[in-house]
Design a protein around this motif. Structure first.
Motif, PDB file in Angstrom:
ATOM      1  N   ASN A 147       0.395  -1.033  -0.144  1.00  0.00           N
ATOM      2  CA  ASN A 147      -0.007  -0.132   0.520  1.00  0.00           C
ATOM      3  C   ASN A 147       1.213   0.949  -0.062  1.00  0.00           C
ATOM      4  N   ASP A 148       1.078   1.977  -0.993  1.00  0.00           N
ATOM      5  CA  ASP A 148       1.845   2.952  -1.197  1.00  0.00           C
ATOM      6  C   ASP A 148       0.722   4.421  -1.556  1.00  0.00           C
ATOM      7  N   SER A 149      -0.321   4.319  -1.221  1.00  0.00           N
ATOM      8  CA  SER A 149      -1.657   4.985  -1.123  1.00  0.00           C
ATOM      9  C   SER A 149      -0.718   6.363  -1.075  1.00  0.00           C
ATOM     10  N   LYS A 150       0.018   6.900  -0.597  1.00  0.00           N
ATOM     11  CA  LYS A 150       0.171   8.123  -0.173  1.00  0.00           C
ATOM     12  C   LYS A 150       0.968   9.175  -1.641  1.00  0.00           C
ATOM     13  N   ALA A 151       1.529   8.016  -2.098  1.00  0.00           N
ATOM     14  CA  ALA A 151       2.263   8.633  -3.471  1.00  0.00           C
ATOM     15  C   ALA A 151       1.236   9.192  -4.573  1.00  0.00           C
ATOM     16  N   THR A 152       0.940  10.552  -3.771  1.00  0.00           N
ATOM     17  CA  THR A 152       0.143  11.094  -5.291  1.00  0.00           C
ATOM     18  C   THR A 152       0.501  12.130  -5.716  1.00  0.00           C
ATOM     19  N   ASN A 153       2.187  11.823  -6.471  1.00  0.00           N
ATOM     20  CA  ASN A 153       2.100  12.418  -7.721  1.00  0.00           C
ATOM     21  C   ASN A 153       3.317  11.191  -8.400  1.00  0.00           C
ATOM     22  N   VAL A 154       4.187  11.570  -9.608  1.00  0.00           N
ATOM     23  CA  VAL A 154       5.286  11.002 -10.317  1.00  0.00           C
ATOM     24  C   VAL A 154       5.668  10.661  -9.289  1.00  0.00           C
ATOM     25  N   ASN A 155       6.559  11.742  -8.676  1.00  0.00           N
ATOM     26  CA  ASN A 155       8.072  11.321  -8.393  1.00  0.00           C
ATOM     27  C   ASN A 155       8.446  10.368  -7.171  1.00  0.00           C
ATOM     28  N   ALA A 156       6.895  10.824  -6.249  1.00  0.00           N
ATOM     29  CA  ALA A 156       7.104   9.164  -5.948  1.00  0.00           C
ATOM     30  C   ALA A 156       6.611   7.921  -5.593  1.00  0.00           C
ATOM     31  N   SER A 157       5.600   7.789  -7.098  1.00  0.00           N
ATOM     32  CA  SER A 157       5.334   6.294  -7.496  1.00  0.00           C
ATOM     33  C   SER A 157       6.874   6.122  -8.237  1.00  0.00           C
ATOM     34  N   PHE A 158       7.741   6.833  -8.460  1.00  0.00           N
ATOM     35  CA  PHE A 158       8.668   6.632  -9.337  1.00  0.00           C
ATOM     36  C   PHE A 158      10.030   5.659  -8.156  1.00  0.00           C
TER      37      PHE A 158
ATOM     38  N   CYS B  55      -1.437   9.506  -8.290  1.00  0.00           N
ATOM     39  CA  CYS B  55      -2.697  10.971  -8.385  1.00  0.00           C
ATOM     40  C   CYS B  55      -3.303  11.330  -7.235  1.00  0.00           C
ATOM     41  N   ALA B  56      -3.836  12.158  -7.110  1.00  0.00           N
ATOM     42  CA  ALA B  56      -4.953  12.966  -5.669  1.00  0.00           C
ATOM     43  C   ALA B  56      -6.179  11.485  -6.243  1.00  0.00           C
ATOM     44  N   SER B  57      -6.581  11.181  -5.338  1.00  0.00           N
ATOM     45  CA  SER B  57      -7.925  10.512  -4.516  1.00  0.00           C
ATOM     46  C   SER B  57      -8.958  11.466  -4.512  1.00  0.00           C
ATOM     47  N   PHE B  58      -9.465  12.322  -4.478  1.00  0.00           N
ATOM     48  CA  PHE B  58     -10.676  13.141  -4.678  1.00  0.00           C
ATOM     49  C   PHE B  58     -11.616  12.207  -5.696  1.00  0.00           C
ATOM     50  N   ASP B  59     -11.363  11.733  -7.249  1.00  0.00           N
ATOM     51  CA  ASP B  59     -12.601  11.313  -7.960  1.00  0.00           C
ATOM     52  C   ASP B  59     -13.239  10.276  -6.513  1.00  0.00           C
ATOM     53  N   LEU B  60     -12.615   9.688  -6.766  1.00  0.00           N
ATOM     54  CA  LEU B  60     -13.093   7.764  -5.966  1.00  0.00           C
ATOM     55  C   LEU B  60     -13.182   7.869  -4.966  1.00  0.00           C
ATOM     56  N   PHE B  61     -12.447   8.371  -3.891  1.00  0.00           N
ATOM     57  CA  PHE B  61     -12.134   8.066  -1.981  1.00  0.00           C
ATOM     58  C   PHE B  61     -12.284  10.046  -1.735  1.00  0.00           C
ATOM     59  N   GLU B  62     -12.348   9.710  -0.447  1.00  0.00           N
ATOM     60  CA  GLU B  62     -12.461  11.062   0.034  1.00  0.00           C
ATOM     61  C   GLU B  62     -10.836  11.458   0.380  1.00  0.00           C
ATOM     62  N   ASN B  63     -10.382  10.523   0.716  1.00  0.00           N
ATOM     63  CA  ASN B  63      -8.467  11.331   0.602  1.00  0.00           C
ATOM     64  C   ASN B  63      -7.628   9.937   0.114  1.00  0.00           C
ATOM     65  N   TYR B  64      -5.898  10.099   0.628  1.00  0.00           N
ATOM     66  CA  TYR B  64      -5.060   9.224   0.154  1.00  0.00           C
ATOM     67  C   TYR B  64      -5.120   8.246   1.447  1.00  0.00           C
ATOM     68  N   GLU B  65      -5.789   8.573   2.165  1.00  0.00           N
ATOM     69  CA  GLU B  65      -5.762   7.314   3.108  1.00  0.00           C
ATOM     70  C   GLU B  65      -7.234   6.811   3.319  1.00  0.00           C
ATOM     71  N   ASP B  66      -8.303   7.398   3.002  1.00  0.00           N
ATOM     72  CA  ASP B  66      -9.218   6.197   2.573  1.00  0.00           C
ATOM     73  C   ASP B  66      -8.987   4.748   2.063  1.00  0.00           C
ATOM     74  N   ARG B  67      -8.179   5.694   0.760  1.00  0.00           N
ATOM     75  CA  ARG B  67      -7.891   4.873  -0.645  1.00  0.00           C
ATOM     76  C   ARG B  67      -6.817   3.642  -0.240  1.00  0.00           C
ATOM     77  N   GLY B  68      -5.481   4.232   0.656  1.00  0.00           N
ATOM     78  CA  GLY B  68      -5.585   2.997   1.663  1.00  0.00           C
ATOM     79  C   GLY B  68      -6.040   2.227   1.921  1.00  0.00           C
ATOM     80  N   ARG B  69      -7.009   3.040   3.002  1.00  0.00           N
ATOM     81  CA  ARG B  69      -7.655   1.666   3.305  1.00  0.00           C
ATOM     82  C   ARG B  69      -8.646   0.584   2.961  1.00  0.00           C
ATOM     83  N   GLN B  70      -9.343   1.236   2.184  1.00  0.00           N
ATOM     84  CA  GLN B  70      -9.752   0.399   1.304  1.00  0.00           C
ATOM     85  C   GLN B  70      -9.155  -1.004   0.874  1.00  0.00           C
ATOM     86  N   PHE B  71      -7.504  -0.008   0.095  1.00  0.00           N
ATOM     87  CA  PHE B  71      -6.719  -1.300  -0.486  1.00  0.00           C
ATOM     88  C   PHE B  71      -6.882  -2.075   0.309  1.00  0.00           C
ATOM     89  N   LYS B  72      -6.117  -2.222   1.368  1.00  0.00           N
ATOM     90  CA  LYS B  72      -6.009  -3.179   2.428  1.00  0.00           C
ATOM     91  C   LYS B  72      -7.346  -4.159   2.920  1.00  0.00           C
TER      92      LYS B  72
END
Length: 444
Positions: A323-334, A421-438
């Motif tokens: 779970n690397d949901s906090k990667a909200t930009n390209v550099n983080a995913s790099f 990317c940011a998460s606001f299209d399908l999730f409340e925030n990156y934490e919500d996205r990460g928790r849903q993944f887990k």
């Protein structure tokens, strides 16, 4: 004095409480909905508030306005305030004068949460009376109202730094700079870089700026601009007379106060090159504060890392889910892709912030066997990588993303959620996205 707070979230409510305590007449206005728990706090403290509107007559009579970091400068109410000559500041700027505590301010496009948490861990383990705030945890202003810490470690976003006038940290860290949030900076990278460097604009010769000497944007800025702060570089390769570096698989830190530190990199709990940099930055703070080497070594070896940042979730049928949901930009995913050592199924996508995916091309070629696009609009990702990977699918929810990843992954592979990317299209925030993944992984 009338204080108007725009935004009724953590930083807004914290500022309102501090303002009330310091004798301001306080009014909180949120264009969206305010969460129930925050309404209760505001009511309990007899603070007036409104939601789902901005009543101009109640806002434009302010002496000072604290704007929450999520509200852009371009929003109509903020424009009106500025036209009327009303001071609009950030929570950090408002709260700082009300505490005598020394602050350590940490910013950067990536790594700032890990560096902030690790710095806090180092100082706390050394027995210092220290608070943690800013862009993370409990609001800085709220803590200034309720606590009496001697030190604060603050994670500072560019949005928070945009709203400072006089604030200065005694020790500032810039972890790195790469294009992010360009939608808020007129799509001009130099505006975003300048915003990050506001962290040092009020520093004096008695203060310190710790920075990544290998970061191109930082190096360029420092050659063209001056800061009064004492510079402390860190890097993976060059060897400094002062600063932090890696030599012979050891992290070395040398300070002008003759404080020195070294530790085998394999004994450091955090993994990956970028995390070595985060560890060097945090250790530099600890050495400036003359924390004992034994304490630093112990803290670096037992640090647990940060939720949603390259967090190992589970291994199922010999497939590792990360779970690397906090990667909200390209550099983080790099950084995330760079640290993968097995064939990877990559879950990517969300709200694009002006991303350029080209810099990921060689890593995707080398490491990624399949891509799952998780976003409302995936066109840019499909255009960039459609011909690079064997399998590419689109999904619109996390359960499908994880099921599809399980289907694509074979024994020995890794499934990586690193959205870029940011998460606001399908999730409340990156934490919500990460928790849903887990949760989806636990349910496999």
């Amino acid at each position: 004095m009338r204080l108007v707070v725009l935004g009724g979230g953590e930083s807004g409510v914290g500022t309102a409480i501090l303002g009330k305590k310091k004798g301001y007449e306080v009014f909180v206005s949120d264009f969206g909905k305010i969460k129930e728990n925050y309404k209760e706090v505001l009511n309990h403290n007899a603070i007036a508030w409104e939601e789902e509107t901005h009543t101009e007559s109640l806002i434009l009579n302010a002496d000072v306005v604290m704007k929450s970091p999520g509200i852009p400068d371009k929003s109509p109410i903020v424009k009106k305030l500025i036209e009327n000559g009303i001071k609009v500041i950030s929570e950090i700027e408002f709260a700082a004068p009300f505490t005598k505590a020394i602050t350590i301010g940490i910013t950067g496009s990536n790594g700032k949460t890990t560096t902030t948490m690790l710095t806090y861990h180092l100082l706390k383990s050394a027995g210092l009376n220290v608070g943690l705030g800013g862009n993370i945890g409990k609001s800085f202003a709220w803590q200034v109202a309720d606590n009496d810490f001697d030190y604060y470690v603050l994670e500072l976003s560019s949005f928070q730094l945009d709203g400072i006038i006089n604030y200065k940290p005694h020790i500032a860290i810039i972890t790195n700079i790469s294009p992010d949030h360009l939608d808020r900076y007129d799509y001009k990278y130099e505006n975003y870089i300048d915003s990050k460097f506001r962290i040092t604009m009020n520093q004096t010769e008695e203060d310190y700026l710790i920075y990544d000497a290998e970061d191109e944007a930082i190096a360029n800025w420092l050659t063209k601009n001056k800061t009064k702060a004492t510079l402390i570089p860190f890097s993976l390769s060059p060897i400094f007379t002062e600063g932090a570096f890696i030599k012979d698989n050891k992290m070395e830190v040398k300070m002008m106060n003759h404080e020195e530190f070294s530790m085998e990199t394999e004994s450091i709990a955090l993994e990956g090159k970028h995390n070595m940099k985060n560890a060097m930055a945090a250790t530099s703070v600890a050495k400036l504060m003359q924390i004992r080497n034994a304490t630093i070594r112990e803290s670096l070896s037992n640090f647990q890392g940060v939720e949603h940042r390259l967090e190992k979730v589970l291994k199922i049928q010999n497939v590792q889910y990360i779970n690397d949901s906090k990667a909200t930009n390209v550099n983080a995913s790099f950084f995330a892709l760079d640290s993968m050592t097995t064939p990877t199924v990559w879950i990517v996508g969300g709200v694009d912030k002006g991303n350029d995916y080209n810099e990921l091309m060689s890593l995707v070629h080398e490491k990624v066997k399949g891509i799952i696009c998780l976003g409302v609009d995936n066109k840019k990702i499909i255009d960039a990588f459609g011909n690079v990977v064997d399998v590419m699918v689109e999904v619109d929810n996390m359960i499908d993303a994880v099921r599809m990843a399980q289907h694509m992954a074979e024994k020995g592979d890794t499934v990586l959620l690193s959205p870029a990317c940011a998460s606001f299209d399908l999730f409340e925030n990156y934490e919500d996205r990460g928790r849903q993944f887990k949760q989806a992984v636990y349910n496999l």
